[in-house]
Design a protein around this motif. Structure first.
Motif, mmCIF file in Angstrom:
data_model
loop_
_atom_site.group_PDB
_atom_site.id
_atom_site.type_symbol
_atom_site.label_atom_id
_atom_site.label_comp_id
_atom_site.label_asym_id
_atom_site.label_seq_id
_atom_site.Cartn_x
_atom_site.Cartn_y
_atom_site.Cartn_z
ATOM 1 N N ILE A 146 0.860 -1.185 0.000
ATOM 2 C CA ILE A 146 0.000 0.000 0.000
ATOM 3 C C ILE A 146 0.896 1.234 0.000
ATOM 4 C CG2 ILE A 146 -1.817 1.249 1.222
ATOM 5 C CD1 ILE A 146 -2.528 -1.452 2.596
ATOM 6 N N ASN A 147 0.871 1.965 -1.103
ATOM 7 C CA ASN A 147 1.662 3.190 -1.221
ATOM 8 C C ASN A 147 0.809 4.391 -0.835
ATOM 9 O OD1 ASN A 147 3.936 1.819 -2.253
ATOM 10 N ND2 ASN A 147 3.108 1.885 -4.332
ATOM 11 N N ILE A 148 1.361 5.263 -0.015
ATOM 12 C CA ILE A 148 0.612 6.445 0.410
ATOM 13 C C ILE A 148 0.953 7.618 -0.505
ATOM 14 C CG2 ILE A 148 0.019 7.999 2.290
ATOM 15 C CD1 ILE A 148 -0.781 5.028 2.711
ATOM 16 N N GLY A 149 -0.021 7.993 -1.323
ATOM 17 C CA GLY A 149 0.129 9.142 -2.206
ATOM 18 C C GLY A 149 -0.474 10.375 -1.565
ATOM 19 N N SER A 150 -1.180 11.153 -2.346
ATOM 20 C CA SER A 150 -1.839 12.368 -1.847
ATOM 21 C C SER A 150 -2.721 12.914 -2.947
ATOM 22 C CB SER A 150 -0.799 13.421 -1.449
ATOM 23 O OG SER A 150 -1.418 14.679 -1.212
ATOM 24 N N ILE A 151 -3.762 13.639 -2.553
ATOM 25 C CA ILE A 151 -4.566 14.324 -3.572
ATOM 26 C C ILE A 151 -3.744 15.386 -4.292
ATOM 27 C CG2 ILE A 151 -6.785 13.871 -2.480
ATOM 28 C CD1 ILE A 151 -6.709 16.806 -1.448
ATOM 29 N N GLU A 152 -2.617 15.810 -3.678
ATOM 30 C CA GLU A 152 -1.774 16.820 -4.326
ATOM 31 C C GLU A 152 -1.030 16.244 -5.524
ATOM 32 O OE1 GLU A 152 -3.018 19.224 -3.374
ATOM 33 O OE2 GLU A 152 -2.631 19.901 -1.334
ATOM 34 N N GLY A 153 -1.062 14.930 -5.666
ATOM 35 C CA GLY A 153 -0.513 14.295 -6.855
ATOM 36 C C GLY A 153 -1.557 14.090 -7.942
ATOM 37 N N MET A 154 -2.788 14.568 -7.677
ATOM 38 C CA MET A 154 -3.889 14.400 -8.626
ATOM 39 C C MET A 154 -4.428 15.731 -9.144
ATOM 40 S SD MET A 154 -5.961 11.601 -6.322
ATOM 41 C CE MET A 154 -7.295 11.469 -7.490
ATOM 42 N N ARG A 155 -4.127 16.804 -8.416
ATOM 43 C CA ARG A 155 -4.690 18.104 -8.757
ATOM 44 C C ARG A 155 -3.587 19.159 -8.744
ATOM 45 N NH1 ARG A 155 -7.436 20.984 -3.524
ATOM 46 N NH2 ARG A 155 -5.640 20.803 -2.136
ATOM 47 N N ASP A 227 -11.053 7.241 9.595
ATOM 48 C CA ASP A 227 -11.212 7.286 8.140
ATOM 49 C C ASP A 227 -10.041 6.581 7.446
ATOM 50 O OD1 ASP A 227 -13.524 8.914 8.412
ATOM 51 O OD2 ASP A 227 -12.273 10.704 8.579
ATOM 52 N N MET A 228 -8.847 6.822 7.946
ATOM 53 C CA MET A 228 -7.663 6.179 7.380
ATOM 54 C C MET A 228 -7.603 4.711 7.784
ATOM 55 S SD MET A 228 -5.149 6.471 5.378
ATOM 56 C CE MET A 228 -5.526 8.186 5.056
ATOM 57 N N ALA A 229 -7.993 4.420 9.014
ATOM 58 C CA ALA A 229 -7.972 3.037 9.496
ATOM 59 C C ALA A 229 -8.855 2.139 8.637
ATOM 60 C CB ALA A 229 -8.426 2.975 10.952
ATOM 61 N N GLY A 230 -10.047 2.618 8.303
ATOM 62 C CA GLY A 230 -10.975 1.808 7.532
ATOM 63 C C GLY A 230 -10.433 1.429 6.166
ATOM 64 N N VAL A 231 -9.834 2.396 5.476
ATOM 65 C CA VAL A 231 -9.288 2.130 4.145
ATOM 66 C C VAL A 231 -8.072 1.216 4.231
ATOM 67 C CG1 VAL A 231 -8.239 3.180 2.104
ATOM 68 C CG2 VAL A 231 -10.176 4.284 3.214
ATOM 69 N N ALA A 232 -7.220 1.438 5.224
ATOM 70 C CA ALA A 232 -6.024 0.612 5.382
ATOM 71 C C ALA A 232 -6.389 -0.837 5.696
ATOM 72 C CB ALA A 232 -5.132 1.182 6.478
ATOM 73 N N LEU A 233 -7.411 -1.038 6.503
ATOM 74 C CA LEU A 233 -7.859 -2.396 6.817
ATOM 75 C C LEU A 233 -8.479 -3.054 5.583
ATOM 76 C CD1 LEU A 233 -9.385 -1.706 10.336
ATOM 77 C CD2 LEU A 233 -7.416 -3.171 9.863
ATOM 78 N N TYR A 234 -9.243 -2.308 4.846
ATOM 79 C CA TYR A 234 -9.850 -2.829 3.611
ATOM 80 C C TYR A 234 -8.790 -3.301 2.626
ATOM 81 C CZ TYR A 234 -11.775 -2.389 -1.131
ATOM 82 O OH TYR A 234 -12.101 -2.599 -2.458
ATOM 83 N N LEU A 235 -7.785 -2.468 2.385
ATOM 84 C CA LEU A 235 -6.756 -2.801 1.389
ATOM 85 C C LEU A 235 -5.827 -3.922 1.843
ATOM 86 C CD1 LEU A 235 -5.783 0.698 -0.064
ATOM 87 C CD2 LEU A 235 -7.086 -1.125 -1.193
ATOM 88 N N ALA A 236 -5.858 -4.257 3.125
ATOM 89 C CA ALA A 236 -5.003 -5.339 3.633
ATOM 90 C C ALA A 236 -5.764 -6.644 3.827
ATOM 91 C CB ALA A 236 -4.374 -4.919 4.959
ATOM 92 N N SER A 237 -7.069 -6.624 3.610
ATOM 93 C CA SER A 237 -7.909 -7.789 3.907
ATOM 94 C C SER A 237 -8.460 -8.425 2.637
ATOM 95 C CB SER A 237 -9.069 -7.367 4.810
ATOM 96 O OG SER A 237 -9.964 -6.516 4.093
ATOM 97 N N ARG A 238 -9.145 -9.540 2.818
ATOM 98 C CA ARG A 238 -9.742 -10.252 1.685
ATOM 99 C C ARG A 238 -10.852 -9.440 1.021
ATOM 100 N NH1 ARG A 238 -8.186 -15.801 1.808
ATOM 101 N NH2 ARG A 238 -9.826 -16.287 0.291
ATOM 102 N N ALA A 239 -11.338 -8.428 1.724
ATOM 103 C CA ALA A 239 -12.383 -7.579 1.163
ATOM 104 C C ALA A 239 -11.915 -6.893 -0.127
ATOM 105 C CB ALA A 239 -12.819 -6.533 2.191
#
Length: 258
Positions: A146-155, A227-239
């Motif tokens: 899981i790479n941590i980017g930023s919205i500043e790399g999108m706009r 908010d960050m915990a939920g996404v990090a858990l999602y991307l690390a799980s079978r979900a």
């Protein structure tokens, strides 16, 4: 499959770079509290050790301080993990820095420091622990980067942080490149692009500017640890078992609706 199994990360092993504060701390805490054995690394040993001691009250957290902007330190960190583990289920490339200056005076040091830590270290850290990630991944349950980017790399940001914006755009595309070529090794690579969360980096933003940011965010607030915990858990799980090469934007709608 029941939700408890779908989102479970219990029994996994993770490494979170830049894990002693900010978004790295939010992710490390979420993993520890949900049964992951977590290694955290950061340049300041005291902060890294202190958080590991605190989180160890809730689970397993091991401090391995180091400056991963240097390849020799990346190698040393990889060796330390190999001494203790025969696999690595989750790698979170979070360590990062920023630099602000106007275009006419922006220094080379502000360019090199940010690009080395934000982009170069993510690539070479993943390369260094590749065998551990391969050992963890299987056809039914891939290892995760899981790479941590930023919205500043999108706009186009209102902040003159040239190397930061460039580095975060780079990490989002690097994620797609890594995802394409590492999937054959049973490793899924994805990214998170956070908006504004409380951290040492955002502490430098003046209060009036913080209010402007909040006012332009459709959800009218900054990010919270959960908010960050939920996404990090999602991307690390079978979900997220069929998610590969994606960027999950967590910004309350700031960049994605503007």
């Amino acid at each position: 499959m029941k939700i408890g199994e779908l989102f479970s990360v219990r029994g996994k092993v993770a490494l979170v770079t830049g894990g002693s504060r900010g978004i790295g701390e939010m992710i490390a805490r979420a993993y520890v509290e949900n049964g992951v054995r977590v290694y955290i690394t950061a340049r300041k040993a005291d902060a890294c050790d202190a958080l590991a001691n605190e989180l160890s009250k809730s689970g397993e957290c091991i401090s391995v301080p180091g400056d991963i902007s240097r390849l020799d330190e990346i190698d040393r960190l990889g060796t330390e993990i190999e001494k203790r583990e025969d696999k690595l289920d989750i790698l979170v490339n979070n360590a990062g820095a920023s630099w602000g200056a106007n275009f006419a005076t922006f220094p080379e040091s502000g360019w090199d420091k940010v690009m080395d830590l934000n982009v170069k270290s993510a690539f070479f850290m993943t390369q260094r622990v590749l065998k551990l990630l391969q050992a963890a991944g299987s056809e039914d349950d891939f290892a995760r980067v899981i790479n941590i980017g930023s919205i500043e790399g999108m706009r186009t940001s209102h902040l003159e942080a040239y190397s930061y914006a460039a580095s975060k755009a780079a990490i989002l595309h690097l994620t797609r490149m890594m995802a394409k070529y590492l999937a054959k090794n049973h490793i899924a690579v994805n990214a998170i692009a956070p908006g504004y969360f409380p951290s040492k980096m955002t502490d430098a933003i003046p209060e009036d500017e913080s209010e402007v940011i909040e006012g332009h965010t459709p959800m009218r607030r900054w990010g919270r640890p959960e908010d960050m915990a939920g996404v990090a858990l999602y991307l690390a799980s079978r979900a997220s078992g069929f998610v590969c090469g994606s960027t999950v934007v967590v910004d309350g709608g700031l960049a994605t609706t503007g």
